[in-house]
Scaffold this active site. Structure first.
Site, short mmCIF file in Angstrom:
data_model
loop_
_atom_site.label_atom_id
_atom_site.label_comp_id
_atom_site.label_asym_id
_atom_site.label_seq_id
_atom_site.Cartn_x
_atom_site.Cartn_y
_atom_site.Cartn_z
N ASP A 75 0.82 -1.21 0.00
CA ASP A 75 0.00 0.00 0.00
C ASP A 75 0.86 1.26 0.00
O ASP A 75 0.47 2.28 0.60
CB ASP A 75 -0.96 0.03 1.20
N LYS A 99 1.75 2.29 -4.99
CA LYS A 99 2.31 1.75 -6.23
C LYS A 99 1.43 2.09 -7.42
O LYS A 99 1.91 2.32 -8.51
CB LYS A 99 2.43 0.21 -6.15
#
Ligand code: IMP
Length: 429
Positions: free
Chosen positions: A13, A16
């Site tokens: 998380d 990306k």
């Protein structure tokens, strides 16, 4: 022509989605090489927000998407995701998506085992996404997985399902959970076959040809190095290798095709699920980071645990992950925080460590050793050059570079695609 591999450098998380989307627009092919629909990438394109779990992000940019053999594919989830994006106007067809014919499948049995085992773990649960990822990878290495190619061979399916269900139903019975019926499962697979098989092929061959033709390939990692089954905070990890080394085996391409490896890290740190998190904050600052950073899991919707940037952890991720450049995201979330802390090592039972040792007890007892850096009063949000950043923000970035022993080559200063400062183009030769 350079290829690029993107991996997470913390516990996932890291943002990306935005970086992958930005690089996908410059690639010809985007390849997933590990994980499954436990991943979640949010992409904002024009007025549409796409939430992808299994589909390679490049599809929304009109690029060929490939799901490699290192991914565990839930066919029901995949077809549902294809329908979902179709409703948003994005057609995913066998022309735009190819799936490795030797990839293992996630079946409903796997999610049932995942949940039953998590329940049995009680207080020691891992906090999995409940999607059957672990059990599906176990089946792969235990040589009892049903693979995409098996859908084309009803006779093979027949005997493989016997072995598959002998194992899983025994386990489910032991866990006090409902068992699965072979006839129903066989029918489900035969029904899925004509929907899935048109996407299937030996993707290794397509990738080899694409390389020869000089195509730019982006390998899109899911999860992150600290969730890697070997290098992460075991057993609180996912069940695949998330490091860049996995690209070769998980896509069916040689190690020299991995290209530049870009690691993504938040300017602070978050984690979903259980497991050690030495720099976690349980105070007002932690809550502020969570609120400002909108820290809720894309897949699970669970609030993420928040804490200070852990440079010792990221340095470790840089080394084992093969990271050559770091993309730092969400710097703006730290705007206005008076004093920032960076974890530089750990105190464990009175001894000092520069990295997190692998022992579960040691990881649980690791107390961070901090360095404090003065924050900045101004805003970094939306900055598109270093000149627009407050001096203290630059100092913070420089200190991170020193501590993690890796240059920050990309800086993301808001969720907007163009609010990005690029120091080094990863696709450049
Ligand atoms: P699993 O991958 O569902 O088995 O979950 C194992 C661990 O990895 C749990 O702590 C999950 O919360 C975490 N995890 C899996 N996928 C992601 C992801 O995409 N982002 C963040 N954490 C994840």
């Amino acid at each position: 022509m350079a290829n690029v591999t993107i991996i997470g450098a913390q516990w996932g998380d890291e943002g990306k989605g935005k970086v992958v989307d930005w690089l996908a627009s410059r690639a010809d092919i985007v390849v997933r090489f590990q994980g499954g629909h436990n991943a979640g990438h949010t992409l904002v394109v024009g007025n549409q927000t796409y939430k992808l779990s299994l589909l390679p992000s490049g599809l929304v940019r009109g690029k060929l998407g490939i799901i490699g053999n290192g991914v565990v594919i839930d066919p029901i989830a995949l077809l549902a995701e294809i329908d979902r994006v179709a409703a948003q106007g994005l057609a995913v067809t066998p022309e735009t998506l190819r799936i490795a014919d030797n990839a293992p499948l996630i079946l409903p049995v796997h999610a049932a085992i995942d949940s039953a085992r998590e329940n049995a773990r009680g207080d020691r649960r891992i906090g999995t996404t409940g999607r059957g990822i672990g059990p599906a990878y176990e089946d792969k290495v235990a040589r009892r997985a049903i693979r995409v190619c098996d859908l084309a061979e009803p006779q093979t399916l027949d005997w493989r399902l016997d072995e598959f269900l002998l194992h899983h139903n025994t386990l489910l019975r032991g866990l006090g959970a409902p068992t699965f019926d072979k006839t129903a499962l066989r029918m489900l697979l035969l029904d899925l076959a004509p929907k899935l098989l048109p996407f299937a092929e030996p993707v290794w061959e397509r990738l080899a040809n694409a390389r020869r033709a000089g195509a730019r390939i982006l390998f899109e990692g899911a999860q992150a190095v600290m969730l890697d089954v070997d290098h992460g905070t075991y057993p609180y990890v996912t069940s695949s290798n998330t490091v860049a080394g996995q690209v070769a085996a998980g896509a069916g391409i040689g190690p020299n095709a991995v290209g530049r490896v870009l690691g993504i890290a938040k300017a602070y740190c978050t984690r979903v699920g259980a497991g050690p998190f030495p720099t976690e904050l349980h105070d007002e600052t932690g809550r502020t980071l969570g609120e400002r950073g909108r820290e809720f899991g894309t897949v699970t919707g669970r609030p993420r645990r928040c804490g200070w940037f852990d440079a010792a952890l990221v340095r470790q991720a840089v080394k084992v992950g093969g990271i050559e450049g770091l993309a730092l995201t969400k710097l703006d979330v730290l705007d206005g925080v008076a004093n920032l802390k960076i974890g530089v090592g750990y105190d464990i039972d009175g001894s000092t460590y520069r990295h997190l040792p692998p022992g579960t007890e040691m990881q649980a007892n690791a107390r961070p050793i901090y360095e404090t850096i003065e924050g900045w009063a101004g805003s970094t949000r939306g900055a598109r050059s270093y000149a627009e950043l407050p001096a203290q923000a630059i100092k913070y970035i420089r200190r991170i570079e020193e501590l993690v022993e890796c240059p920050v080559t990309l800086l993301s200063t808001s969720p907007e695609r163009d609010d990005t400062i690029l120091m080094q183009d990863p696709f450049a030769d």
